[in-house]
Design an enzyme around this catalytic site. Sequence first.
Site, PDB file in Angstrom:
ATOM      1  N   HIS A  19       0.812  -1.217   0.000  1.00  0.00           N
ATOM      2  CA  HIS A  19       0.000   0.000   0.000  1.00  0.00           C
ATOM      3  C   HIS A  19       0.845   1.267   0.000  1.00  0.00           C
ATOM      4  O   HIS A  19       0.438   2.287  -0.571  1.00  0.00           O
ATOM      5  CB  HIS A  19      -0.951  -0.009   1.188  1.00  0.00           C
ATOM      6  CG  HIS A  19      -2.025  -1.051   1.069  1.00  0.00           C
ATOM      7  ND1 HIS A  19      -2.650  -1.624   2.154  1.00  0.00           N
ATOM      8  CD2 HIS A  19      -2.575  -1.635  -0.039  1.00  0.00           C
ATOM      9  CE1 HIS A  19      -3.552  -2.502   1.737  1.00  0.00           C
ATOM     10  NE2 HIS A  19      -3.518  -2.526   0.413  1.00  0.00           N
ATOM     11  N   HIS A  42      -8.395  -7.992  -7.841  1.00  0.00           N
ATOM     12  CA  HIS A  42      -8.829  -8.721  -6.644  1.00  0.00           C
ATOM     13  C   HIS A  42      -8.955  -7.698  -5.513  1.00  0.00           C
ATOM     14  O   HIS A  42      -8.052  -7.529  -4.700  1.00  0.00           O
ATOM     15  CB  HIS A  42      -7.822  -9.811  -6.275  1.00  0.00           C
ATOM     16  CG  HIS A  42      -7.618 -10.835  -7.347  1.00  0.00           C
ATOM     17  ND1 HIS A  42      -6.857 -10.590  -8.479  1.00  0.00           N
ATOM     18  CD2 HIS A  42      -8.088 -12.107  -7.475  1.00  0.00           C
ATOM     19  CE1 HIS A  42      -6.861 -11.667  -9.248  1.00  0.00           C
ATOM     20  NE2 HIS A  42      -7.603 -12.595  -8.669  1.00  0.00           N
ATOM     21  N   SER A  99      -6.698  -1.357  -0.767  1.00  0.00           N
ATOM     22  CA  SER A  99      -6.309  -0.649  -1.987  1.00  0.00           C
ATOM     23  C   SER A  99      -7.460   0.081  -2.679  1.00  0.00           C
ATOM     24  O   SER A  99      -7.240   1.163  -3.227  1.00  0.00           O
ATOM     25  CB  SER A  99      -5.613  -1.611  -2.958  1.00  0.00           C
ATOM     26  OG  SER A  99      -6.299  -2.829  -3.050  1.00  0.00           O
ATOM     27  N   GLU A 117     -14.175  -8.258  -7.699  1.00  0.00           N
ATOM     28  CA  GLU A 117     -14.126  -9.085  -6.485  1.00  0.00           C
ATOM     29  C   GLU A 117     -15.157 -10.200  -6.638  1.00  0.00           C
ATOM     30  O   GLU A 117     -16.341  -9.932  -6.847  1.00  0.00           O
ATOM     31  CB  GLU A 117     -14.414  -8.249  -5.239  1.00  0.00           C
ATOM     32  CG  GLU A 117     -14.462  -9.059  -3.961  1.00  0.00           C
ATOM     33  CD  GLU A 117     -13.220  -9.923  -3.753  1.00  0.00           C
ATOM     34  OE1 GLU A 117     -13.382 -11.146  -3.545  1.00  0.00           O
ATOM     35  OE2 GLU A 117     -12.095  -9.388  -3.816  1.00  0.00           O
ATOM     36  N   ASP A 139     -14.452 -12.781 -12.042  1.00  0.00           N
ATOM     37  CA  ASP A 139     -13.047 -13.152 -11.983  1.00  0.00           C
ATOM     38  C   ASP A 139     -12.186 -11.982 -12.458  1.00  0.00           C
ATOM     39  O   ASP A 139     -12.407 -11.418 -13.530  1.00  0.00           O
ATOM     40  CB  ASP A 139     -12.799 -14.379 -12.872  1.00  0.00           C
ATOM     41  CG  ASP A 139     -11.338 -14.773 -12.896  1.00  0.00           C
ATOM     42  OD1 ASP A 139     -10.891 -15.469 -11.968  1.00  0.00           O
ATOM     43  OD2 ASP A 139     -10.635 -14.366 -13.849  1.00  0.00           O
ATOM     44  N   GLY A 140     -11.216 -11.610 -11.640  1.00  0.00           N
ATOM     45  CA  GLY A 140     -10.425 -10.422 -11.938  1.00  0.00           C
ATOM     46  C   GLY A 140      -9.553 -10.543 -13.170  1.00  0.00           C
ATOM     47  O   GLY A 140      -9.343  -9.563 -13.892  1.00  0.00           O
ATOM     48  N   ASP A 160      -3.548  -8.484  -7.561  1.00  0.00           N
ATOM     49  CA  ASP A 160      -3.270  -8.812  -6.163  1.00  0.00           C
ATOM     50  C   ASP A 160      -4.081 -10.028  -5.724  1.00  0.00           C
ATOM     51  O   ASP A 160      -4.920  -9.943  -4.836  1.00  0.00           O
ATOM     52  CB  ASP A 160      -3.616  -7.580  -5.306  1.00  0.00           C
ATOM     53  CG  ASP A 160      -3.367  -7.792  -3.828  1.00  0.00           C
ATOM     54  OD1 ASP A 160      -2.579  -8.678  -3.485  1.00  0.00           O
ATOM     55  OD2 ASP A 160      -3.983  -7.058  -3.023  1.00  0.00           O
TER      56      ASP A 160
END
Length: 257
Positions: A19, A42, A99, A117, A139-140, A160
């Site tokens: 971060h 994600h 994030s 997400e 799905d990311g 991520d």
Amino acid sequence: MLSYQHIYHAGNAADLHKHALLAWMLDYLTGKDKPLSYIETHAGRGLYDLGSDAARRTGEAQAGIGRAEAAGWLDTGHPLMQALAAIRARHGASFYAGSPLIARHFLRPEDSAHLAELHPAEYAALAEAKPGATLHRRDGFELARALTPPTPRRGLMLVDPSYEVKADYAAIPGFLREIARKWNVGVLVLWYPKLADGRQAGMIDKLTSDFADALVSEVDFPPARPGHGMVGSGMFVINPPWGLADEAARLSALYVT
């Protein structure tokens, strides 16, 4: 695949590394008078109460943001601390920004933001946190493929995953090659755990072979508890912004003090 919930790990030593660099990059990118796209594959729930029973159960935040604040690693002018100050003013002193809300702090009305997400409870919590972005319960990796190249073309993607799916280590190099071909000007950011068994090493070897000019920032820290496999954090950045290498080196040096 859908069992991971980040509340147990929020604000830990890996989050601090990830971060701090993400906030620095977003601050740099939004410092220029040009719109940008932000994509996150994600996202998680975006907002975490470090005083909750779930967060206190592991105590991992004390070795991350707790240690950094106690030791003065990041002054009040650091982009991450600016974002956290805004979150705490709005929600309370025990809260920590994931994030999505770090990005919300920096992004402007002219910018575009998309967050993916898949976990139903995490998605619901993310929507409640109001991250000021278009949300996708999807799905990311699929979302990233569908959105690139984005408009505006200038921007950043954060990849991520939880790495619960062990095949991610083998699949990610090909995924990033694909995204980089489609979006050659994007700042592509991959977070990954450093594990005691070294399973991430093959992925990073492939990535550094494909992207010789990328920035690799790694930090080491003790396992959160005996037998815990994560012993560090890594950030792989394709098209790193100017000055990021210096900030990454400064941050890495703090982990060895």
